[in-house]
Design a protein around this motif. Structure first.
Motif, PDB file in Angstrom:
ATOM      1  N   SER A   6       0.677  -1.339   0.168  1.00 21.40           N
ATOM      2  CA  SER A   6      -0.097   0.037   0.157  1.00 21.40           C
ATOM      3  C   SER A   6       1.044   1.056  -0.049  1.00 21.40           C
ATOM      4  O   SER A   6       1.955   1.522   0.731  1.00 21.40           O
ATOM      5  CB  SER A   6      -0.530   0.305   0.971  1.00 21.40           C
ATOM      6  OG  SER A   6      -1.429   1.389   1.049  1.00 21.40           O
ATOM      7  N   ASP A   8       1.474   5.040   0.681  1.00 20.36           N
ATOM      8  CA  ASP A   8       1.020   5.911   0.925  1.00 20.36           C
ATOM      9  C   ASP A   8       2.070   7.469   1.366  1.00 20.36           C
ATOM     10  O   ASP A   8       2.667   7.796  -0.320  1.00 20.36           O
ATOM     11  CB  ASP A   8       0.763   5.964   2.346  1.00 20.36           C
ATOM     12  CG  ASP A   8       1.595   5.696   2.998  1.00 20.36           C
ATOM     13  OD1 ASP A   8       3.179   6.118   2.301  1.00 20.36           O
ATOM     14  OD2 ASP A   8       2.416   4.606   4.486  1.00 20.36           O
ATOM     15  N   THR A  10       1.117  12.087   0.610  1.00 18.04           N
ATOM     16  CA  THR A  10      -0.081  13.570   1.177  1.00 18.04           C
ATOM     17  C   THR A  10       0.789  14.225   0.157  1.00 18.04           C
ATOM     18  O   THR A  10       0.264  15.158  -0.241  1.00 18.04           O
ATOM     19  CB  THR A  10      -0.172  13.772   2.274  1.00 18.04           C
ATOM     20  OG1 THR A  10       0.585  14.871   2.960  1.00 18.04           O
ATOM     21  CG2 THR A  10      -1.905  12.587   2.981  1.00 18.04           C
ATOM     22  N   ILE A  15       5.177  10.054  -0.915  1.00 17.56           N
ATOM     23  CA  ILE A  15       4.556   9.420  -1.997  1.00 17.56           C
ATOM     24  C   ILE A  15       6.265   8.898  -2.692  1.00 17.56           C
ATOM     25  O   ILE A  15       6.434   7.442  -3.008  1.00 17.56           O
ATOM     26  CB  ILE A  15       3.686   9.594  -3.548  1.00 17.56           C
ATOM     27  CG1 ILE A  15       2.490  10.415  -2.669  1.00 17.56           C
ATOM     28  CG2 ILE A  15       3.366   8.807  -4.598  1.00 17.56           C
ATOM     29  CD1 ILE A  15       1.074  10.881  -3.863  1.00 17.56           C
ATOM     30  N   SER A  18       7.026   6.452   0.242  1.00 17.47           N
ATOM     31  CA  SER A  18       6.597   5.517  -0.271  1.00 17.47           C
ATOM     32  C   SER A  18       6.934   4.511  -0.994  1.00 17.47           C
ATOM     33  O   SER A  18       7.161   3.244  -0.461  1.00 17.47           O
ATOM     34  CB  SER A  18       4.993   5.195   0.605  1.00 17.47           C
ATOM     35  OG  SER A  18       4.564   4.242   0.547  1.00 17.47           O
ATOM     36  N   GLU A  43      -6.707   7.594  -4.165  1.00 21.55           N
ATOM     37  CA  GLU A  43      -6.771   6.377  -2.748  1.00 21.55           C
ATOM     38  C   GLU A  43      -6.586   7.283  -1.986  1.00 21.55           C
ATOM     39  O   GLU A  43      -6.551   6.904  -0.961  1.00 21.55           O
ATOM     40  CB  GLU A  43      -6.174   5.338  -3.207  1.00 21.55           C
ATOM     41  CG  GLU A  43      -6.527   4.652  -4.368  1.00 21.55           C
ATOM     42  CD  GLU A  43      -5.635   3.335  -5.144  1.00 21.55           C
ATOM     43  OE1 GLU A  43      -4.323   3.487  -4.586  1.00 21.55           O
ATOM     44  OE2 GLU A  43      -6.279   2.139  -5.458  1.00 21.55           O
ATOM     45  N   LEU A  44      -5.274   8.447  -2.919  1.00 21.46           N
ATOM     46  CA  LEU A  44      -5.158   9.392  -0.792  1.00 21.46           C
ATOM     47  C   LEU A  44      -5.165  10.447  -1.261  1.00 21.46           C
ATOM     48  O   LEU A  44      -4.692  10.728   0.076  1.00 21.46           O
ATOM     49  CB  LEU A  44      -3.028   9.127  -1.898  1.00 21.46           C
ATOM     50  CG  LEU A  44      -1.967   7.739  -2.187  1.00 21.46           C
ATOM     51  CD1 LEU A  44      -0.976   8.433  -2.580  1.00 21.46           C
ATOM     52  CD2 LEU A  44      -2.005   7.193  -0.932  1.00 21.46           C
TER      53      LEU A  44
END
Length: 439
Positions: A6, A8, A10, A15, A18, A43-44
């Motif tokens: 997944s 993640d 913001t 991103i 991640s 999604e985010l």
């Protein structure tokens, strides 16, 4: 699979971090597809532009590649993890490594004693004796030797040259098939590889011209002992390539002449042709020892200044202890005689394997260097089939971008009698594969 990890964050940096974490920790594997930009943005809860910026940063740093309609996927060799060769299974004959025969490498004897010095060697990074030997080494083959310097091996030098000359996203022309570590290095630097076709005489001029017209900023190639095919420049091919390169004087041409002493081919180099921007790198790993992390570099004045300027700010210099060791070996007549015997043995072993394969109507190439390149239809079937016969060879996928499949066989330690047995086993494996896959 990518769906099991997944992503993640913001912000674009969050991103990207991640995704990098997922690659480093194994949650994302080479070839795994990242979500489409708009889907991940939804999604985010961020804008598509934020995700696009993250993906752009990941591309520039060599972690992901974009494949048109195939989307964005994790690079085959992401820059956060090195692609190490698979461990050779116990009991198999290792013909995959591309290494020289230890029987033709000298015993290394570092100089002793070493007198302590005050401060650093930045003011005088190169030993005068080794610098002079290096100039003679290049001049022997017609390479201009006015400007020479040292590096910690060929790839260290190439990485420094490319990183000082180019910017993330810039295209670099590379041989296809080509040296697998270079194919890993270029995207790890955030640069884009542009494949140039290779035949028995090295780079194909028409393919090189197409790459140059496409905007490549640098060209990296081997004048002889090319890995994996063993190709080498003929005089006429060198001249054809020079004619192409003269139309693009701003492009940096880097020659990796790593097999200069044991390649078994004459030197018809681009470096001797008077190009505006050029460098030739020669290492001693293949003929003096793999632990000698030293390379000599001859180049134009601008390239020298950029290389040494960057080195001054990082490692500063190549160890003087290492330089003393290399200098002594390069001037040792007994060592030169050993290297000469090695070059003759490597040529005999390459030829024996090519002839043995040819007796079974198996086409292969390997005119110089330490390896033989054998085109096949199914790399995995051949590698696995030879494994059952006791041989360990390298699948060609590591060396290819768009060129057809093949396997690489290191012939440097393969005695001619064993080559006959290997060729028979190879023919049997091909016969089994044809029966399995319907010819």
């Amino acid at each position: 699979m990518a769906a099991q990890y997944s992503i993640d964050g913001t912000t674009a940096k969050g991103i990207a971090a991640s995704v990098e974490r997922g690659v480093a920790e194994g949650g994302l594997s080479p070839g795994d597809a990242l979500p489409p930009v708009r889907r991940l943005a939804d999604e985010l809860g961020v804008s598509p532009g934020t995700v696009a910026t993250a993906y752009k940063e990941l591309r520039q740093r060599g972690l992901v590649v974009t494949r048109g309609r195939g989307g964005t996927v994790v690079a085959e060799t992401p820059s956060v993890a090195s692609r190490r060769p698979p461990r050779v299974p116990q009991g198999l004959v290792d013909l995959a490594g591309g290494h020289p025969d230890p029987a033709f490498l000298p015993v290394l004897r570092p100089p002793s004693p070493v007198t302590p010095v005050y401060g650093s060697h930045r003011a005088a990074p190169r030993l005068a004796a080794l610098e002079e030997v290096t100039r003679q080494w290049f001049a022997r083959d017609g390479v201009p030797a006015r400007h020479v310097t040292f590096a910690h091996g060929a790839l260290d030098c190439i990485a420094r040259l490319l990183s000082t000359e180019l910017r993330p996203g810039d295209p670099v022309a590379v041989e296809d098939p080509g040296f697998h570590h270079l194919l890993d290095l270029v995207p790890a630097l955030g640069l884009r590889t542009v494949p140039v076709t290779v035949d028995g005489e090295g780079l194909v001029p028409e393919s090189l011209r197409a790459a140059l017209r496409g905007g490549v900023r640098a060209v990296v190639c081997s004048p002889r002992g090319q890995s994996p095919t063993g190709a080498f420049f003929s005089r006429s091919r060198r001249d054809e390539l020079v004619a192409v390169l003269r139309d693009f004087p701003e492009v940096l041409v880097v020659e990796d002449d790593h097999n200069a002493e044991i390649g078994g081919a004459a030197a018809h180099t681009l470096a001797a042709a008077g190009l505006a921007r050029w460098a030739q790198v020669r290492t001693v790993s293949k003929h003096l020892g793999i632990d000698l992390r030293w390379a000599g570099v001859a180049c134009d004045a601008t390239t020298l200044a950029r290389h040494d300027g960057r080195m001054l700010m990082t490692s500063g210099w190549v160890s003087h202890i290492l330089q003393e060791t290399v200098s002594g070996l390069l001037r040792d007549e007994a060592v030169r005689a050993l290297v000469t015997r090695g070059e003759a043995a490597y040529a005999e072993r390459r030829t024996a394997l090519i002839d043995a394969l040819g007796a079974h109507r198996i086409r292969s190439v390997g005119a110089s260097g330490l390896n033989v390149w054998v085109p096949v239809r199914d790399e995995s079937a051949v590698v696995n089939g030879l494994r059952t016969q006791g041989w360990w060879v390298a699948a060609g996928a590591r060396f290819r971008i768009a060129s057809p499949p093949a396997v690489r066989i290191t012939s440097s330690t393969l005695a001619p009698a064993d080559a006959v047995r290997l060729a028979a086993d190879f023919a049997e494996v091909l016969g089994d594969a044809q029966a399995t896959y319907g010819g």
